[in-house]
Design a protein around this motif. Structure first.
Motif, mmCIF file in Angstrom:
data_model
loop_
_atom_site.group_PDB
_atom_site.id
_atom_site.type_symbol
_atom_site.label_atom_id
_atom_site.label_comp_id
_atom_site.label_asym_id
_atom_site.label_seq_id
_atom_site.Cartn_x
_atom_site.Cartn_y
_atom_site.Cartn_z
ATOM 1 N N GLU A 1 -8.545 4.648 -3.631
ATOM 2 C CA GLU A 1 -7.169 4.159 -3.726
ATOM 3 C C GLU A 1 -6.344 4.694 -2.566
ATOM 4 O O GLU A 1 -5.556 3.990 -1.950
ATOM 5 N N ARG A 2 -6.507 5.972 -2.297
ATOM 6 C CA ARG A 2 -5.830 6.578 -1.162
ATOM 7 C C ARG A 2 -6.484 7.916 -0.855
ATOM 8 O O ARG A 2 -7.187 8.472 -1.681
ATOM 9 N N ASP B 1 -2.719 10.139 2.382
ATOM 10 C CA ASP B 1 -2.110 9.586 1.182
ATOM 11 C C ASP B 1 -1.293 8.321 1.430
ATOM 12 O O ASP B 1 -0.157 8.222 1.009
ATOM 13 N N THR B 2 -1.878 7.350 2.135
ATOM 14 C CA THR B 2 -1.101 6.139 2.384
ATOM 15 C C THR B 2 -1.601 4.964 1.560
ATOM 16 O O THR B 2 -0.833 4.087 1.206
ATOM 17 N N GLY B 3 -2.898 4.920 1.288
ATOM 18 C CA GLY B 3 -3.468 3.773 0.602
ATOM 19 C C GLY B 3 -3.401 2.502 1.429
ATOM 20 O O GLY B 3 -3.481 1.401 0.895
ATOM 21 N N GLN B 4 -3.270 2.647 2.731
ATOM 22 C CA GLN B 4 -3.127 1.463 3.581
ATOM 23 C C GLN B 4 -4.422 1.040 4.247
ATOM 24 O O GLN B 4 -4.546 -0.083 4.727
#
Ligand code: FAD
Ligand code: AMP
Lengths: 332, 254
Positions: free
Chosen positions: B101-102, B107-110
């Motif tokens: 998920e990220r 920690d961006t999840g992009q």
């Protein structure tokens, strides 16, 4: 020619505009005013009444670009991305902001890749840099232990998702006027590969934990599943929802959508109450931006007290029932 | 964190698997066991990331690929998605790409959606369950704000998965032996024929310009009641505190 507008992405569900759309209008209005440009709200959806579109104007938009088509009724990233990319290429906005929702966090990276834009996730602060007029995007990183400020010096548009509930929704001002621009959906933009074939609502209130003003969370201190009833009661009494630590979730006391923290949800309610939760760094990562934190724990040295605004050192099995009881008297 | 460039210092740091990626790895292993396929794990990172790849192999992945080189240093999510999509194309024949998920650091999840966009394949984020794979189509459930949504899409596709989807297994003894011996190919910008001006910090649209250290401690009131009476007092104090902070207590006993 490149326009200099600021865009915010509005979200809808079944013809209703979601609250987050108004929160990012607050952000967008501030930036547009600083830059002296227009603010546009972009809405993709179906069955959107003109009243709803006017509300976006009353809440701060100078323009609304609306693509209203049954294909866009539900969020399918491929369709939404194709349409947004098409609009970006045509109107060339300077800045695009979306809510850091499951849709916003899916749509924005998909679009950013295609239009060669820089994108910052989960911002809690947005500002304009003096002199350069670049967008300054501030976000917590590494479990909330640092705040990074990011900019996109050369690429346009500058894109950001903004943490939900990190700002107030823009108020309604019925004297505001603006333009509604209706855009016909071009059929070649429909991807058609992905189909939404079902939806079920979460059985309880867990789903709304990121929207809630009050969250009461329980952890390992509760000892067993049945004791979560204490947490539920308090949450109900305060008009809040139930959260949990990972430990409580991993033990099967409550389902994953309730988990708060690094590998669960990041929340920022007005009031967060942690009961029988030690305050591990991973849990704290999810609650740091809460307005007020209250903790109940029998260990005076528990980490949770270090970030609490009010704490009671005591046995939760004594404190919580009594708190419920006293609340009844106070409010009557 | 490098305070000057605002990029993550990944060199010389012991590489572990991003905890949220374990769920994706587990799904990959389950699917390849069920459908008799192959699970390949890819990491773009410093040379030390090889250790994380071996860990994934010890869990049951068949092969690992390490994408590394100084040209990649400082890549933002745009460039990371680009490079990973190129390495996936380099592998060629694939049915499903899984990501976490990220990442718990950046920690961006992009990156997951970014790879899907570059590869131009169907994308489902926040997937909590694979319902069915049949006739080159996949049906998944994704966890959204107010519930679970079911999507159907043709393969190949990219899924970013949430924790709810699986219980990651532990490495097995046989897996560990395999992981120790296996050769992990190292791919660089050169052997993937990538334009270096598009990579790393240079190629990244975003720049970190400032790092702040937020104050996390709050100096709150902590009360330690002792005995029943003082407990009652503490609770009243708590209720007063909530009222002072304008917490709406009127909804009681709705
Ligand atoms: C990569 C990673 C991601 C993680 N993500 C998350 C996450 O998203 N969310 C999360 O919460 N954790 C997460 N964790 C786990 C985290 O490290 C902790 O293990 C977890 O938060 C502990 O949960 P807890 O506070 O309920 O349990 P404990 O740490 O065991 O705390 C229980 C507390 O209850 C108190 N207590 C016990 N009995 C009573 C009583 N009768 N009355 C009052 N108090 C009592 C104890 O004093 C103690 O402080 C993650 C860990 C890792 C490694
Ligand atoms: N350098 C990388 N190498 C391999 N996979 C990555 C890398 N960076 C991100 N990912 C994948 O993309 C997901 C989201 O990462 P992020 O966008 O950085 O939060 C991770 O959970 C990984 O599955």
């Amino acid at each position: 020619m490149s326009s200099r507008d600021v865009w915010t992405i509005a979200e809808q569900s079944q013809g209703k505009i979601k609250e987050v759309s108004y929160e990012i209008l607050t952000r967008g209005r501030k930036l547009a005013d600083k830059l002296g440009v227009e603010l546009a709200s972009i809405l993709l959806g179906y069955n959107i009444s003109d009243d709803k579109l006017n509300e976006l104007i009353h809440r701060g938009a100078d323009k609304v670009y609306i693509v209203n088509d049954s294909v866009l009724e539900n969020f399918i990233v491929e369709n939404y991305s194709n349409v947004l990319v098409d609009l970006v290429r045509k109107y060339k906005p300077n800045i695009i902001i979306a809510g850091a929702t499951t849709s916003g966090r899916t749509l924005m990276p998909h679009v950013a890749v295609r239009v060669n834009a820089g994108l910052t996730a989960d911002c809690t602060g947005l500002d304009i840099e003096k002199g350069t007029n670049n967008l300054l995007q501030t976000r917590p990183a590494i479990g909330g232990n640092i705040l990074a400020t990011i900019k996109t010096p050369n690429n346009r548009p500058q894109m950001a998702t903004v943490r939900v509930k990190s700002t107030k929704p823009a108020p309604i001002d019925r004297s505001r006027t603006g333009k509604i621009i209706k855009i016909e959906l071009k059929t070649e933009l429909i991807d058609g590969k992905v189909e939404r074939i079902g939806f079920r609502k979460t059985e309880d209130e867990a789903a709304s934990i990121q929207d809630a003003d009050i969250i009461v969370s329980g952890g390992r201190g509760l000892r067993k599943k049945e004791n979560f009833v204490l947490i539920r009661q308090l949450a109900k009494n305060l008009g809040g929802v139930v959260g949990a630590s990972r430990d409580a979730v991993d033990r099967g006391w409550i389902s994953y959508p309730h988990q708060v923290g690094l590998s669960g949800k990041t929340v920022s309610p007005k009031l967060y109450i942690a009961i029988g939760i030690s305050g591990s760094i991973q849990h704290l990562a999810g609650i740091k931006t809460s307005d007020i934190i209250i903790a109940i724990n029998n260990d005076p040295d528990a980490q949770i007290f270090k970030i609490s605004d009010f704490g009671i050192v005591g046995d939760l099995f004594e404190v919580v029932p009594l708190l419920n009881e006293r609340l009844a008297k106070v409010v009557k | 964190m490098d305070e000057k460039t605002g990029t993550m210092i990944r060199e010389g740091v012991e590489s572990i698997i991003n905890p949220l990626d374990l769920y994706a790895i587990e799904v990959g292993i389950q699917l390849k066991e069920e459908y008799d396929g192959k699970a390949i794990v890819i990491s773009m990172g410093p040379p030390g990331a090889e250790k994380a790849l071996r860990e994934a192999i010890s869990m049951g992945c068949d092969d690992g690929i390490l994408v590394t080189g100084k040209e990649f240093k400082g890549s933002d999510t745009w460039v990371t998605s680009f490079v990973l999509s190129k390495s996936i194309q380099n592998i060629g024949n694939y049915d499903l790409i899984l990501t976490g998920e990220r990442a718990t650091d950046g920690d961006t999840g992009q990156v997951g959606p970014g790879i899907g966009s570059f590869l131009d394949i169907p994308l489902a984020t926040y997937v909590s369950k694979i319902v069915e794979i049949k006739d080159k189509n996949i049906i998944v459930e994704r966890l959204v704000e107010d519930g679970y949504e079911t999507l159907k899409m043709p393969l190949p596709a990219l899924l970013t998965v949430v924790k709810e989807i699986s219980y990651p297994r532990l490495p097995t003894l046989r897996g560990k032996q395999k992981a120790r011996k296996i050769e992990i190919p190292v791919w660089s910008a050169d052997n993937m024929k990538l334009d270096k001006s598009k990579l790393g910090l240079k190629g990244s649209p975003t720049r970190v310009v400032k790092i702040g250290h937020p104050k996390v401690t709050r100096s709150g009131t902590i009360v330690k009641p002792n005995g029943e009476e003082s407990l009652l007092k503490a609770i009243d104090q708590l209720i007063k505190f909530m009222q002072k902070k304008r917490i709406n207590l009127r909804r009681f006993n709705r």
